[in-house]
Enzyme design. Structure first.
Site, short mmCIF file in Angstrom:
data_model
loop_
_atom_site.label_atom_id
_atom_site.label_comp_id
_atom_site.label_asym_id
_atom_site.label_seq_id
_atom_site.Cartn_x
_atom_site.Cartn_y
_atom_site.Cartn_z
N CYS A 1 -2.04 -13.17 -4.12
CA CYS A 1 -1.27 -12.62 -5.24
C CYS A 1 -0.73 -13.70 -6.16
CB CYS A 1 -0.11 -11.77 -4.73
SG CYS A 1 -0.69 -10.25 -3.98
N1 CO8 Z 1 3.35 8.30 4.65
C1 CO8 Z 1 4.37 8.71 5.44
N2 CO8 Z 1 4.96 7.90 6.34
C2 CO8 Z 1 4.53 6.63 6.45
C3 CO8 Z 1 3.46 6.15 5.64
C4 CO8 Z 1 2.88 7.06 4.73
N3 CO8 Z 1 1.87 6.67 3.94
N4 CO8 Z 1 3.25 4.86 5.96
C5 CO8 Z 1 4.13 4.54 6.92
N5 CO8 Z 1 4.90 5.60 7.23
C6 CO8 Z 1 5.97 5.69 8.23
C7 CO8 Z 1 5.83 4.60 9.27
O1 CO8 Z 1 4.96 5.00 10.29
C8 CO8 Z 1 7.26 4.45 9.74
O2 CO8 Z 1 7.54 5.44 10.66
P1 CO8 Z 1 8.53 5.14 11.91
O3 CO8 Z 1 9.84 4.80 11.29
O4 CO8 Z 1 8.50 6.42 12.67
O5 CO8 Z 1 7.91 3.98 12.62
C9 CO8 Z 1 8.08 4.72 8.48
O6 CO8 Z 1 7.22 5.43 7.59
C10 CO8 Z 1 8.55 3.45 7.81
O7 CO8 Z 1 7.41 2.56 7.66
P2 CO8 Z 1 7.56 1.07 7.18
O8 CO8 Z 1 8.62 0.38 7.96
O9 CO8 Z 1 6.20 0.44 7.16
O10 CO8 Z 1 8.03 1.33 5.67
P3 CO8 Z 1 8.66 0.33 4.67
O11 CO8 Z 1 9.93 0.93 4.19
O12 CO8 Z 1 8.71 -1.08 5.15
O13 CO8 Z 1 7.63 0.38 3.43
C11 CO8 Z 1 5.86 -1.00 2.50
C12 CO8 Z 1 6.28 -0.04 3.61
C13 CO8 Z 1 5.88 -0.23 1.20
C14 CO8 Z 1 4.50 -1.53 2.78
C15 CO8 Z 1 6.88 -2.16 2.41
O14 CO8 Z 1 7.10 -2.72 3.68
C16 CO8 Z 1 6.48 -3.29 1.48
O15 CO8 Z 1 6.16 -3.08 0.32
N6 CO8 Z 1 6.55 -4.52 1.96
C17 CO8 Z 1 6.24 -5.70 1.15
C18 CO8 Z 1 4.79 -5.80 1.06
C19 CO8 Z 1 4.33 -6.91 0.19
O16 CO8 Z 1 4.96 -7.37 -0.73
N7 CO8 Z 1 3.16 -7.33 0.47
C20 CO8 Z 1 2.48 -8.27 -0.31
C21 CO8 Z 1 1.06 -7.83 -0.32
S1 CO8 Z 1 0.20 -8.41 -1.64
C22 CO8 Z 1 -0.64 -9.82 -1.20
O17 CO8 Z 1 -0.20 -10.92 -1.30
C23 CO8 Z 1 -1.98 -9.63 -0.66
C24 CO8 Z 1 -3.03 -9.95 -1.66
C25 CO8 Z 1 -4.32 -9.38 -1.22
C26 CO8 Z 1 -4.73 -8.21 -2.03
C27 CO8 Z 1 -5.71 -7.41 -1.30
C28 CO8 Z 1 -5.95 -6.05 -1.89
C29 CO8 Z 1 -6.59 -5.06 -1.00
#
Ligand code: CO8
Length: 372
Positions: free
Chosen positions: A155
């Site tokens: 990114c």
């Molecule tokens: N629908 C419903 N529930 C869900 C879903 C869904 N889709 N997904 C997860 N849940 C549930 C989970 O199972 C969990 O349930 P439980 O509490 O029972 O365990 C609950 O929801 C909470 O899940 P999370 O803890 O995972 O939820 P978060 O509040 O942490 O949100 C995010 C998830 C949105 C992913 C968040 O953690 C986030 O955005 N984190 C930062 C991510 C980030 O900045 N990443 C950088 C990536 S970019 C990069 O550098 C990569 C480049 C490569 C690109 C490649 C492209 C393909």
């Protein structure tokens, strides 16, 4: 020698997928999977998949929709990836095609012709092949002089790419550079994975980099200073690569697509981002309050607002911190450049802006800009 960003361009794919559309397709896949594995699930040998939800996606990420290069294949619960036919070697590759579209707009914005360009850098997360470089293909398609190469810092690729272009100009290796970020993230995203199927979108951005002395643009930004940091982490990882062929038994396993531990990324990357930007400001004897605009990497709404609040010491206004991820989602390297492209023209001469990207590696790029 002052270096400027003298123009920017954006290619947005024609198709958009709303959270509702994405969730319907995902939940259809869940039904198919759970029906197929009914006995194993009942015996406790396989874990049943759970439904995704639009409400969760909007609340957890701030994303409402995303643009994609091909929609039907992604929404087909029996396929769930963009359906793109392979092109003959004689035809421009798809990454080249979208990169050229963004580059043409950036050149026009800068008042430049392709022939003025003597360095093309393609900087992105999701390169479509090992070689020849997409940058060299774009160089040929546009008719640019000089040289080109591809680079990948996930990114953070765009800011690292702009930094590399500025260094090349300062070193006398180039006079005018195009830095292009074509991202077809949908080809590298596991649309069968509830945790991440909603995160990314496709796009291409481009900027023109040249000396302030040569610049003809009305909307140019001087690069005051740059700071780059990296710190190794496995929390955002994709194991796709040419060595996959040497292990055919795991060649198609899910780690050959994007995987992340989102919570850990949140906890570990954010402090690195705010510490890097704070260090950068301190080194330049500047404060966050000296900046009118923050074009931040668009990964997660809470993350963007948290970082801005931490830097400013107060809630940021919508004008100070433009958000584009609600309709573009995370477009990896292109996110902060989309924000810059769409929300920089209103700044006045002398106004400062901060461009920052962050992501896998971990990696952070911080760039202090000032409107000419
Ligand atoms: N629908 C419903 N529930 C869900 C879903 C869904 N889709 N997904 C997860 N849940 C549930 C989970 O199972 C969990 O349930 P439980 O509490 O029972 O365990 C609950 O929801 C909470 O899940 P999370 O803890 O995972 O939820 P978060 O509040 O942490 O949100 C995010 C998830 C949105 C992913 C968040 O953690 C986030 O955005 N984190 C930062 C991510 C980030 O900045 N990443 C950088 C990536 S970019 C990069 O550098 C990569 C480049 C490569 C690109 C490649 C492209 C393909």
């Amino acid at each position: 020698m002052n270096i400027v960003i003298s123009g920017s361009g954006l290619f947005t794919p024609a198709h958009s997928i709303s959270n509702d559309e994405l969730v319907i397709a995902f939940n259809q896949y869940v039904d198919l999977y759970n029906a197929e594995h009914r006995d194993a699930i009942a015996a406790g040998a396989v874990t049943a998949l759970e439904y995704s939800s639009s409400e969760f996606i909007t609340k957890a990420s701030g994303i409402k929709s995303r643009y994609v290069i091909e929609k039907e294949g992604i929404l087909d619960p029996t396929f769930m990836r963009p359906r793109l036919s392979e092109r003959p070697d004689e035809a421009p590759s798809i990454l080249c095609e979208i990169g050229v579209a963004a580059a043409v707009e950036a050149l026009k914005d800068a008042g430049r012709k392709a022939a003025d360009v003597d360095l093309v850098i393609v900087a992105c997360s999701n390169l479509q092949r090992a070689y020849p470089a997409i940058a060299i293909e774009i160089q040929q398609q546009l008719g640019c002089a000089g040289y080109g190469y591809d680079m990948n810092v996930a990114c953070s690729s765009a800011t690292f790419g702009i930094g590399a272009a500025a260094d090349a100009i300062r070193a006398g290796n180039a006079r005018c550079a195009l830095v292009i970020n074509p991202e077809i993230t949908s080809g590298h995203l596991d649309f069968r994975d509830r945790d991440c199927h909603f995160i990314f979108g496709d796009v291409a951005t481009a900027v023109v980099i040249e000396t302030e002395e040569a610049c003809r643009s009305e909307n140019a930004f001087r690069i005051l200073s740059t700071l780059f940091r990296t710190q190794f982490s496995n929390n955002i990882r994709n194991n796709f690569g040419f060595l996959n062929n040497s292990s055919p038994e795991t060649r198609d396993s899910s780690d050959k697509l994007f995987k992340q531990n989102g919570r850990k990324v949140f906890k570990e990357l954010l402090p690195l981002v705010t510490a890097t930007i704070s260090e950068h400001l301190q080194k330049q004897s500047l404060q966050a309050a000296d900046f009118k605009r923050f074009w931040l990497h668009q990964a997660n709404l809470t993350m963007i607002l948290f970082a801005a609040k931490k830097l400013l010491g107060r809630e940021p206004s919508a004008e100070e911190v433009p958000i584009i991820l609600d309709r573009y989602a995370n477009t990896s390297s292109a996110g902060s450049i989309i924000a810059f492209h769409l929300h920089s023209r209103d700044l006045k001469p002398g106004d400062r802006g901060l461009l920052s990207s962050f992501g896998a590696g971990y990696s952070v790029g911080s760039m202090l800009l000032q409107k000419r």
